[in-house]
Every structure is written in C-alpha cells, then in structure tokens.
Write a protein that holds these residues in place. Structure first.
Motif, PDB file in Angstrom:
ATOM      1  N   MET A  92       0.840  -1.177   0.000  1.00 36.06           N
ATOM      2  CA  MET A  92       0.000   0.000   0.000  1.00 36.06           C
ATOM      3  C   MET A  92       0.888   1.243   0.000  1.00 36.06           C
ATOM      4  SD  MET A  92      -3.008   1.131   2.656  1.00 36.06           S
ATOM      5  CE  MET A  92      -4.086  -0.171   2.121  1.00 36.06           C
ATOM      6  N   VAL A  93       0.481   2.239  -0.723  1.00 37.37           N
ATOM      7  CA  VAL A  93       1.221   3.498  -0.808  1.00 37.37           C
ATOM      8  C   VAL A  93       1.068   4.272   0.501  1.00 37.37           C
ATOM      9  CG1 VAL A  93       1.416   5.667  -2.067  1.00 37.37           C
ATOM     10  CG2 VAL A  93       0.826   3.567  -3.291  1.00 37.37           C
ATOM     11  N   MET A  94       2.176   4.846   0.957  1.00 39.41           N
ATOM     12  CA  MET A  94       2.125   5.663   2.179  1.00 39.41           C
ATOM     13  C   MET A  94       1.255   6.886   1.953  1.00 39.41           C
ATOM     14  SD  MET A  94       5.999   5.551   3.721  1.00 39.41           S
ATOM     15  CE  MET A  94       5.762   7.124   4.472  1.00 39.41           C
ATOM     16  N   LEU A  95       0.803   7.438   3.049  1.00 34.05           N
ATOM     17  CA  LEU A  95       0.007   8.661   2.994  1.00 34.05           C
ATOM     18  C   LEU A  95       0.833   9.828   2.479  1.00 34.05           C
ATOM     19  CD1 LEU A  95      -1.967   8.774   6.365  1.00 34.05           C
ATOM     20  CD2 LEU A  95      -2.938   8.711   4.072  1.00 34.05           C
ATOM     21  N   ASN A  96       0.231  10.625   1.657  1.00 33.82           N
ATOM     22  CA  ASN A  96       0.776  11.913   1.259  1.00 33.82           C
ATOM     23  C   ASN A  96       0.946  12.736   2.544  1.00 33.82           C
ATOM     24  OD1 ASN A  96      -0.021  14.796   0.934  1.00 33.82           O
ATOM     25  ND2 ASN A  96       0.014  14.325  -1.255  1.00 33.82           N
ATOM     26  N   LYS A  97       2.063  13.430   2.696  1.00 36.42           N
ATOM     27  CA  LYS A  97       2.364  14.179   3.927  1.00 36.42           C
ATOM     28  C   LYS A  97       1.320  15.262   4.211  1.00 36.42           C
ATOM     29  CE  LYS A  97       5.756  11.871   5.417  1.00 36.42           C
ATOM     30  NZ  LYS A  97       5.488  10.995   6.559  1.00 36.42           N
ATOM     31  N   GLU A  98       0.806  15.910   3.178  1.00 32.49           N
ATOM     32  CA  GLU A  98      -0.219  16.943   3.379  1.00 32.49           C
ATOM     33  C   GLU A  98      -1.511  16.312   3.917  1.00 32.49           C
ATOM     34  OE1 GLU A  98      -2.422  20.582   0.937  1.00 32.49           O
ATOM     35  OE2 GLU A  98      -1.129  19.179  -0.159  1.00 32.49           O
ATOM     36  N   ILE A  99      -1.859  15.148   3.395  1.00 33.23           N
ATOM     37  CA  ILE A  99      -3.052  14.442   3.865  1.00 33.23           C
ATOM     38  C   ILE A  99      -2.821  13.931   5.284  1.00 33.23           C
ATOM     39  CG2 ILE A  99      -4.495  12.395   3.523  1.00 33.23           C
ATOM     40  CD1 ILE A  99      -4.177  12.908   0.475  1.00 33.23           C
ATOM     41  N   GLU A 100      -1.651  13.399   5.543  1.00 32.49           N
ATOM     42  CA  GLU A 100      -1.321  12.935   6.896  1.00 32.49           C
ATOM     43  C   GLU A 100      -1.466  14.070   7.906  1.00 32.49           C
ATOM     44  OE1 GLU A 100       2.721  11.696   9.106  1.00 32.49           O
ATOM     45  OE2 GLU A 100       2.229  10.409   7.397  1.00 32.49           O
ATOM     46  N   LYS A 101      -0.959  15.238   7.554  1.00 31.74           N
ATOM     47  CA  LYS A 101      -1.065  16.412   8.437  1.00 31.74           C
ATOM     48  C   LYS A 101      -2.528  16.787   8.654  1.00 31.74           C
ATOM     49  CE  LYS A 101       0.536  21.170   8.920  1.00 31.74           C
ATOM     50  NZ  LYS A 101      -0.320  22.233   8.524  1.00 31.74           N
ATOM     51  N   ALA A 102      -3.309  16.794   7.597  1.00 28.23           N
ATOM     52  CA  ALA A 102      -4.732  17.143   7.698  1.00 28.23           C
ATOM     53  C   ALA A 102      -5.496  16.117   8.543  1.00 28.23           C
ATOM     54  CB  ALA A 102      -5.341  17.267   6.307  1.00 28.23           C
ATOM     55  N   ILE A 114      -2.075   4.950  11.023  1.00 31.83           N
ATOM     56  CA  ILE A 114      -1.113   3.880  11.319  1.00 31.83           C
ATOM     57  C   ILE A 114      -1.148   2.810  10.232  1.00 31.83           C
ATOM     58  CG2 ILE A 114      -0.603   1.997  12.929  1.00 31.83           C
ATOM     59  CD1 ILE A 114      -1.495   3.996  15.175  1.00 31.83           C
ATOM     60  N   ARG A 115      -2.354   2.396   9.837  1.00 36.04           N
ATOM     61  CA  ARG A 115      -2.475   1.369   8.792  1.00 36.04           C
ATOM     62  C   ARG A 115      -1.881   1.819   7.469  1.00 36.04           C
ATOM     63  NH1 ARG A 115      -8.256   0.348   8.158  1.00 36.04           N
ATOM     64  NH2 ARG A 115      -7.593  -0.996   6.470  1.00 36.04           N
ATOM     65  N   ARG A 116      -1.852   3.112   7.230  1.00 35.87           N
ATOM     66  CA  ARG A 116      -1.279   3.645   5.992  1.00 35.87           C
ATOM     67  C   ARG A 116       0.195   4.011   6.167  1.00 35.87           C
ATOM     68  NH1 ARG A 116      -4.565   5.887   2.100  1.00 35.87           N
ATOM     69  NH2 ARG A 116      -2.642   5.859   0.911  1.00 35.87           N
ATOM     70  N   ASP A 117       0.806   3.528   7.232  1.00 32.73           N
ATOM     71  CA  ASP A 117       2.227   3.732   7.504  1.00 32.73           C
ATOM     72  C   ASP A 117       2.565   5.198   7.743  1.00 32.73           C
ATOM     73  OD1 ASP A 117       4.639   2.538   8.044  1.00 32.73           O
ATOM     74  OD2 ASP A 117       5.374   2.675   5.987  1.00 32.73           O
ATOM     75  N   GLY A 118       1.600   5.907   8.321  1.00 30.77           N
ATOM     76  CA  GLY A 118       1.819   7.314   8.655  1.00 30.77           C
ATOM     77  C   GLY A 118       2.175   7.462  10.124  1.00 30.77           C
ATOM     78  N   ARG A 119       2.312   8.679  10.544  1.00 35.68           N
ATOM     79  CA  ARG A 119       2.679   8.992  11.931  1.00 35.68           C
ATOM     80  C   ARG A 119       1.571   9.836  12.546  1.00 35.68           C
ATOM     81  NH1 ARG A 119       7.088  10.914  15.275  1.00 35.68           N
ATOM     82  NH2 ARG A 119       6.132  10.715  17.331  1.00 35.68           N
ATOM     83  N   VAL A 120       1.039   9.354  13.659  1.00 34.09           N
ATOM     84  CA  VAL A 120       0.040  10.109  14.410  1.00 34.09           C
ATOM     85  C   VAL A 120       0.771  11.079  15.320  1.00 34.09           C
ATOM     86  CG1 VAL A 120      -1.807   9.983  16.128  1.00 34.09           C
ATOM     87  CG2 VAL A 120      -1.656   8.246  14.331  1.00 34.09           C
ATOM     88  N   LEU A 121       0.367  12.339  15.264  1.00 36.94           N
ATOM     89  CA  LEU A 121       0.928  13.372  16.125  1.00 36.94           C
ATOM     90  C   LEU A 121      -0.223  14.042  16.864  1.00 36.94           C
ATOM     91  CD1 LEU A 121       3.437  14.929  13.577  1.00 36.94           C
ATOM     92  CD2 LEU A 121       3.957  13.332  15.436  1.00 36.94           C
TER      93      LEU A 121
END
Length: 176
Positions: free
Chosen positions: A1-11, A64-71
């Motif tokens: 699976m493709v990682m989250l786009n950083k802008e989407i992750e931030k949003a 988390i499932r999309r390999d992103g970072r929760v802040l």
C-alpha cells in the motif's frame, strides 16, 4: 500500500485533534447539563463524548495502517457555561456544522490528491455528519416547541437520557 501523502497525513492529524476537542466540548456540555439537573441531556452528551473519541480513534488507526505517523497536539480549552440547555444544543449544531466543513475540506484535499482509500474512509465521516447535524436540529426543534414548559423539558430530558452508546462501525473488529 502506498504511504500517505504528507499533506493528507497532516490534515488527518489535525482532524484527530478536532475530534478530541469535540469530545472535550461534549464532556463540558454534559457537565453543564448535570449542573442544571438535566441528567438525561447530560447522558446524551456523555454518549456524544464517546462517539467523538471513536471518530478520533478511527483516524488514528487509519493513519497507522497507511504507515503514517500520528501526532497528537494540545487540546484548547472549551466553553464551560451556557445560558440554557437550548443554547447548549444550538452550540452543538454550530459545532457540528463546523466539523462538517472540516470533513468536507479534507474530502476535497484527498480528491485533489487522488487518494481513493482516504476518500473511501471519509465517506463514513460525511454520512456521520449528516446524522450529527440532523440529531442536533431535531432536539432544537423539540426545545422550540416545548419553550419553558417544565413537563415538556422533563419528558425530553427523560427521552435523551435513554440514548445508548454504540461503538462506531469502523472500529468493530479493529486490530488497533
């Protein structure tokens, strides 16, 4: 699976914060309702509090499932006083309309970025917001009909006190 786009992750992280602020707001509204002896209305807001926490957890799990970072960021203070229970529910509707706008803005971003997985997730939130606004409007309409009638307030408080928490469907069978 493709990682989250950083802008989407931030949003999405910002939306987690908004959902947690919503939970805190509804807990404050429950406290106010308890203070004016409307325990059924307080119960209604306590269930709302749990639902908002669920909304944040859905987004948390998704990142988390999309390999992103929760802040997680600080939650700003929420109102603590209202002039009446009617004003509390008017504030509820206004707040839900603001959350709807945030969800719609997030949906527009993911559509622009062609992130179909996140777009699919957000459809649940869009549907949820329609329900949230409708519920608040329904209670406001009832309060408008009741006006200051003590028996009517009593009956509405009793009705709202019957609300039962149900975990949000996207969290059922969740591995996180």
């Amino acid at each position: 699976m493709v990682m989250l786009n950083k802008e989407i992750e931030k949003a999405l992280n910002e939306q987690i914060n908004a959902e947690m602020w919503s939970a805190y707001l509804y807990l404050s509204m429950a406290a106010y309702c308890h203070s004016v002896r409307q325990t059924g209305m307080a119960r209604w807001f306590e269930v709302q509090f749990k639902e908002e926490q669920d909304h944040a957890k859905i987004l948390f799990n998704y990142i988390i499932r999309r390999d992103g970072r929760v802040l997680l960021n600080a939650i700003e203070a929420v109102p603590e006083e209202w002039k009446s229970v009617h004003k509390v529910f008017e504030s509820t509707l206004e707040h839900e309309q603001m959350i709807t706008k945030k969800i719609n803005d997030l949906a527009a971003l993911v559509k622009k970025e062609n992130d179909y997985a996140t777009e699919n997730l957000l459809q649940w939130f869009i549907d949820e917001q329609v329900e949230e606004e409708d519920n608040a409007r329904d209670i406001i309409d009832k309060l408008d009909m009741i006006k200051e009638d003590g028996f009517g307030i009593y009956m509405l408080d009793k009705e709202l006190g019957g609300r039962v928490y149900q975990q949000a469907a996207p969290l059922n069978n969740s591995v996180l």
